[in-house]
Design an enzyme around this catalytic site. Structure first.
Site, PDB file in Angstrom:
ATOM      1  N   ASP A   4      39.212   1.303 -37.179  1.00  0.00           N
ATOM      2  CA  ASP A   4      40.470   1.380 -37.919  1.00  0.00           C
ATOM      3  C   ASP A   4      40.954  -0.043 -38.195  1.00  0.00           C
ATOM      4  O   ASP A   4      40.390  -1.026 -37.703  1.00  0.00           O
ATOM      5  CB  ASP A   4      41.481   2.151 -37.070  1.00  0.00           C
ATOM      6  CG  ASP A   4      42.694   2.618 -37.852  1.00  0.00           C
ATOM      7  OD1 ASP A   4      42.726   2.445 -39.086  1.00  0.00           O
ATOM      8  OD2 ASP A   4      43.615   3.166 -37.222  1.00  0.00           O
ATOM      9  N   GLU A  25      41.045  -3.594 -42.791  1.00  0.00           N
ATOM     10  CA  GLU A  25      41.208  -4.105 -44.160  1.00  0.00           C
ATOM     11  C   GLU A  25      41.067  -5.636 -44.275  1.00  0.00           C
ATOM     12  O   GLU A  25      40.561  -6.069 -45.320  1.00  0.00           O
ATOM     13  CB  GLU A  25      42.572  -3.670 -44.714  1.00  0.00           C
ATOM     14  CG  GLU A  25      42.696  -2.184 -44.937  1.00  0.00           C
ATOM     15  CD  GLU A  25      42.835  -1.391 -43.632  1.00  0.00           C
ATOM     16  OE1 GLU A  25      42.371  -0.244 -43.592  1.00  0.00           O
ATOM     17  OE2 GLU A  25      43.393  -1.935 -42.660  1.00  0.00           O
ATOM     18  N   ASP A  31      46.385   7.010 -43.772  1.00  0.00           N
ATOM     19  CA  ASP A  31      47.582   7.565 -43.135  1.00  0.00           C
ATOM     20  C   ASP A  31      48.406   8.380 -44.128  1.00  0.00           C
ATOM     21  O   ASP A  31      49.457   7.945 -44.609  1.00  0.00           O
ATOM     22  CB  ASP A  31      48.414   6.438 -42.529  1.00  0.00           C
ATOM     23  CG  ASP A  31      47.658   5.703 -41.433  1.00  0.00           C
ATOM     24  OD1 ASP A  31      46.658   6.252 -40.933  1.00  0.00           O
ATOM     25  OD2 ASP A  31      48.050   4.579 -41.097  1.00  0.00           O
TER      26      ASP A  31
END
Length: 965
Positions: free
Chosen positions: A529, A532, A605
């Site tokens: 997770d 980015e 999300d």
């Protein structure tokens, strides 16, 4: 419950993206400059001319005749030299590159190094023909031609004489060269074309002068209180790529919008900004937006009734893409990137399947997943203890609800030191893993890319000592940002030395004295997770663009590639925990072109709203168009507390996505299926069980995808590429080549819905056998869709293999028998495939597999024959899948291990009459019964159904059953 308006508005604001945290195009200097260039070109209309041209005398064709290079001149910057490199590949694709030559600095040109599997084989049959005005190559076999015009530079892909892709047709190509900060801007110039036929409004030498009365930041640029100093200056690339004969465009994920991308320019624009490709952690993103999200794949498909073409723009920096439709039959795009070279692959198709294969040859086919990864995953932030984990497993079993994977989010790790266990809440991780594995299940544990800066944390200490961390702009020390652990550092995966180190961390049985994850097992898999990367105190909640990676490249050059490398490194680490290697499972939030080679992704999300449920469907389809086919959305929504109707519908949506996981935020109410009251608990149980019964379909679809690159979920236009009514459909789709057509319900209060049928074939309700019939011009049919019902149809002509016995997990189904549903088409024929392997290893690459084809067809005037044959055997020892060939050799121990698995039931829908006799090839008898009904050749109604019980045929053998009417 009634709430005051103020509280309602406050709640709505709380569950909404903070747009002010993220740039618009107008707040991004290079995007604003690129769009301004397009505006000036539009205003100038026919008087606009690109300043770039090819020097004809510089054209150099290679000895192999497959490539040529040439010098490109710019009337804006006569002293700056560029080189054009055009390559023709054997598969019909072309690669067009342009880079600055001997510039002040080197532009980033390594995107393809990380994204591509390899460049395709160069063509040995292309011949270049050069005149004073152009050079062109013609593929006489396909009718495809590439034409490069010299003055101005213009590249066009033609088919049978018609232009289908045009680069720089609008003259928006502009490559900002490296310069010194003290160069003075030059005002816009007005000059004459070389032939004195028209006035030319040229862009200025310095981009700061592109605007009248305002400036776009070229050097220092401040946003949100943080300044990007741009120490290397402006280096952006603008490029127009147009599709004169294609009115529909798909791709460039990830965006929360329709599959058929809405317009962003002109009076009818849906969005005022271009689509942004910039991997970002967008908290509570909107369900209808052009904003950047977690992934970025610079690939589009353009589609029309005559062909499909594709463009892959191999660039890893922030990119904005404008989409316009000057007519219903054409599309124009402008790509504006912050840095990098021009490196464009033209994919000529002409079918959607061809484009998928051509792109897969560049960036790789999707990974063949572990079998368990296609089953149901249960997750939340967070299961709080090992006793909680055991309780969840026990409750699933008590209510006979299957699941395969239980997930742990960040709270398992003290102070978010990943790989380390909180001894108070998880005192016995290995016994916990073993308790879950006892039922054939797995666990997934989150490992984020940020490392807490604490010398008592062995992972950080080791990375720091080995010099494997991302550096600040000074090039000294380690970049320090803020994430879940507080002060954090990030591993630099562009430094290949980090890969061996990372791999060593995952070893469960020792690591030559270095620290390793001994409190783990090979039944534990990984969730990446925040890659980015997400940086809470960074610009736009990510890493500063001035940070430095290996070889001195700025983060701005590689931002969109970064997350893919993290997943790649983790995938390799999990793969090599064992000897021989086992297939890994790694879920990633960030992705780029090529990420499909390393595991699954999810859409991030999302919110527990109907709008987010609905938009998740085209988002997953769009990911598949760009190769990222192993994807899904969080079932139930990550944020919020969906009501029971929404939750049931969301399980229906999730069960028909490639990646099927329920997940929820730490502040949500617990909503595991076993907590639901009746009848909704039984509804969800039935949905999950349906997913398990269809695992043979999903696994077979993934095998086809892993060989051919065709996505697991196939949008309507890919199955019926000549039917304009389906080009914009993204609410229904097919699963592989199984013939299953699903249209999930994504709105409240629905009791029936419409499904579009594009062809004159019968379609059968999967559950009732009711026949719906299409027409040659296409027709919408109404199907029941009450809360307990899923609109799922079988396309006539399909055979669907399933496993119907409920089990706790998929691992317990490996020796279960099969059911075959045979749905006859209008010609009273059907076929279908089944692929099996051990689900874990790489032995299938050496031929350890079962790949069967089932057929049903007339064998005489009043007889039918159902047969099973070996796809390997009928193709002379080759597995031939959608035109792709995979060699098979050696022993097949897997086939022997499942040799006793039988077909326990066969159901044939649509026979025109009751059989008088059913016999096996060996003369054996078959028990059967027949319910009269509508035939495949007649109208609508409940289909006739022939059910054969335990026909005593094996799944690994060739056999035939003859039905006499």
């Amino acid at each position: 419950m009634w709430l005051p308006l103020g509280l309602v508005l406050l709640a709505a604001e709380a569950l909404a993206v903070k747009r002010h945290d993220f740039k618009t195009c107008d707040q991004s200097g290079f995007c604003k400059r690129g769009r301004a260039l397009a505006s000036r070109a539009k205003e100038a209309a026919s008087t606009w001319k690109s300043p770039y041209s090819v020097d004809p005398s510089s054209v150099a064709i290679s000895a192999q005749k497959s490539t040529f290079t040439a010098s490109v001149l710019s009337s804006l910057y006569p002293e700056i030299k560029f080189e054009l490199d055009v390559r023709a590949h054997a598969d019909g694709t072309f690669r067009v590159r342009m880079d600055e030559v001997d510039g002040l600095r080197k532009r980033y040109d390594e995107t393809s190094k990380w994204a591509l599997v390899r460049e395709p084989t160069l063509s040995e049959t292309i011949t270049w023909k050069q005149t004073k005005k152009e050079i062109k190559a013609v593929n006489t076999k396909s009718g495809v031609e590439l034409k490069v015009q010299f003055e101005p530079l213009r590249v066009a892909l033609l088919r049978n004489g018609k232009e289908e892709v045009v680069i720089n047709g609008k003259g928006l190509l502009h490559m900002e060269h490296f310069r010194l900060k003290d160069e003075e801007p030059t005002p816009p110039v007005e000059g004459q074309a070389q032939d004195d036929s028209q006035t030319v409004l040229q862009p200025p030498v310095n981009p700061t002068a592109w605007f009248e009365g305002e400036q776009a930041a070229v050097w220092d640029e401040t946003f949100g209180g943080q300044t990007d100093t741009k120490p290397r200056g402006p280096q952006s690339l603008s490029l127009d790529i147009n599709f004169p004969t294609h009115g529909h465009i798909y791709g460039i994920p990830e965006h929360a919008t329709r599959l058929d991308l809405p317009t962003t320019t002109g009076e009818n624009a849906k969005y005022s900004d271009p689509y942004r490709l910039y991997n970002l952690d967008v908290f509570e993103y909107e369900a209808d937006s052009e904003m950047a999200l977690y992934g970025a794949v610079p690939l589009v498909h353009a589609h029309g009734v005559h062909s499909t073409v594709g463009v892959f723009n191999a660039i890893g920096s922030e990119t904005w893409v404008d989409v316009g439709h000057p007519s219903t039959e054409s599309t124009e795009t402008q790509w504006i990137s912050e840095s990098g070279i021009l490196d464009v692959f033209l994919l000529p198709g002409p079918t959607p399947e061809d484009v998928f294969r051509q792109y897969a040859r560049l960036t790789g086919t999707p990974v063949m997943p572990r079998h368990f990864a296609l089953a149901y995953h249960q997750c939340r932030w967070n299961y709080i203890s090992s006793s909680d984990v055991r309780e969840v497993q026990s409750r699933f079993d008590a209510d006979d609800i299957p699941f395969d994977v239980l997930w742990l989010d960040i709270e398992y790790a003290p102070n978010h030191k990943y790989f380390i266990w909180n001894e108070k809440t998880f005192p016995d991780p290995v016994p916990m893993f073993n308790d879950v594995a006892a039922y054939g299940r797995k666990m997934v544990v989150i490992i984020d890319p940020h490392l807490k800066k604490d010398n008592d944390y062995p992972v950080y200490k080791s990375a720091s000592e080995k010099g494997l961390l991302v550096k600040p702009s000074s090039g000294q020390g380690e970049y320090d940002g803020w994430c879940w652990p507080g002060s954090s550092a990030w591993v630099d995966y562009f430094n290949l030395a980090s890969w061996d180190w990372w791999q060593g961390l995952f070893k469960v049985d020792g690591n030559n004295g270095d620290w390793h994850w001994k409190d783990s097992t090979t039944d534990v898999f990984i969730w990446n997770d925040m890659n980015e990367p997400s940086v809470f105190n960074g610009p736009e909640i990510t890493m500063p663009k001035t940070n430095l990676h290996f070889d001195g490249w700025e983060h701005r050059d590689v931002h969109n590639i970064n997350g893919m490398l993290f997943q790649n490194a983790t995938s390799q680490a999990v793969k090599y925990r064992t000897d021989p290697p086992q297939r890994p499972f790694v879920l990633s939030r960030a992705f780029f072109a090529g990420s499909q080679r390393f595991g699954a992704v999810w859409t991030g999300d999302n919110l527990g709203t109907w709008e987010h449920m609905a938009i998740g469907v085209p988002m997953v389809l769009s990911n598949g168009i760009a190769g990222i086919t192993f994807s899904g959305a969080d079932v139930g929504g990550f944020f919020g507390n969906p009501d029971i109707e929404m939750l049931v519908r969301w399980y229906q949506v999730g069960a028909f996505a490639p990646f099927f996981r329920a997940h929820a935020h730490i502040d949500t109410k617990r909503r595991e299926p076993f907590l639901l009251s009746e009848p909704h608990k039984s509804m969800v149980r039935d949905i999950i069980r349906l997913r398990y019964s269809l695992l043979p379909v999903w696994y077979t679809a993934f095998r086809y995808s892993s060989v051919s690159g065709v996505p697991v979920l196939r949008p309507q236009y890919t199955v019926f590429p000549n039917d304009p009514k389906g080009f914009s459909l993204d609410e229904q789709y097919f699963i592989g080549n199984s013939g299953l057509l699903v249209k999930p319900v994504t709105a409240p209060g629905v009791t029936q819905t419409t499904v579009y049928l594009a062809e004159a074939q019968p379609y059968y309700d999967y559950f009732t056998g009711h026949i719906y019939r299409g027409k040659r011009s296409g027709v919408e049919v109404t199907v029941p869709a009450a809360l307990h019902e899923i609109p799922l149809l079988i396309r006539g002509g399909s055979i669907v293999p399933t496993r119907e016995r409920p089990r706790r997990s998929s691992a317990l189904m490996k020796k279960d028998p099969f059911t075959l549903r045979i749905a006859l088409d209008a010609a009273e024929e059907a076929s279908g495939d089944l692929y099996l392997d051990d689900g874990d290893s790489y032995l299938y690459e050496a031929g350890e597999l079962v790949w069967r084809r089932f057929n049903a067809a007339k064998s005489g005037k009043s007889t039918f024959k159902i047969t099973s044959e070996d796809l390997v055997a009928i193709n002379n020892g080759q597995n031939v899948v959608d035109g792709a060939i995979v060699p098979v050799s050696g022993p097949n121990a897997f086939k022997e291990s499942v040799s006793a698995v039988r077909v326990e039931k066969i159901v044939v829908y649509g026979l025109k009459a009751k059989p008088s006799k059913i016999t096996l090839a060996n003369g054996g008898e078959v028990e059967w019964d027949f319910v009269a009904g509508t035939s495949a050749k007649s109208g609508e109604g409940v289909a006739s159904a022939l059910t054969m019980r335990d026909p005593a045929v094996r799944i690994t053998e060739d056999w035939s059953i003859e039905i006499t009417l």
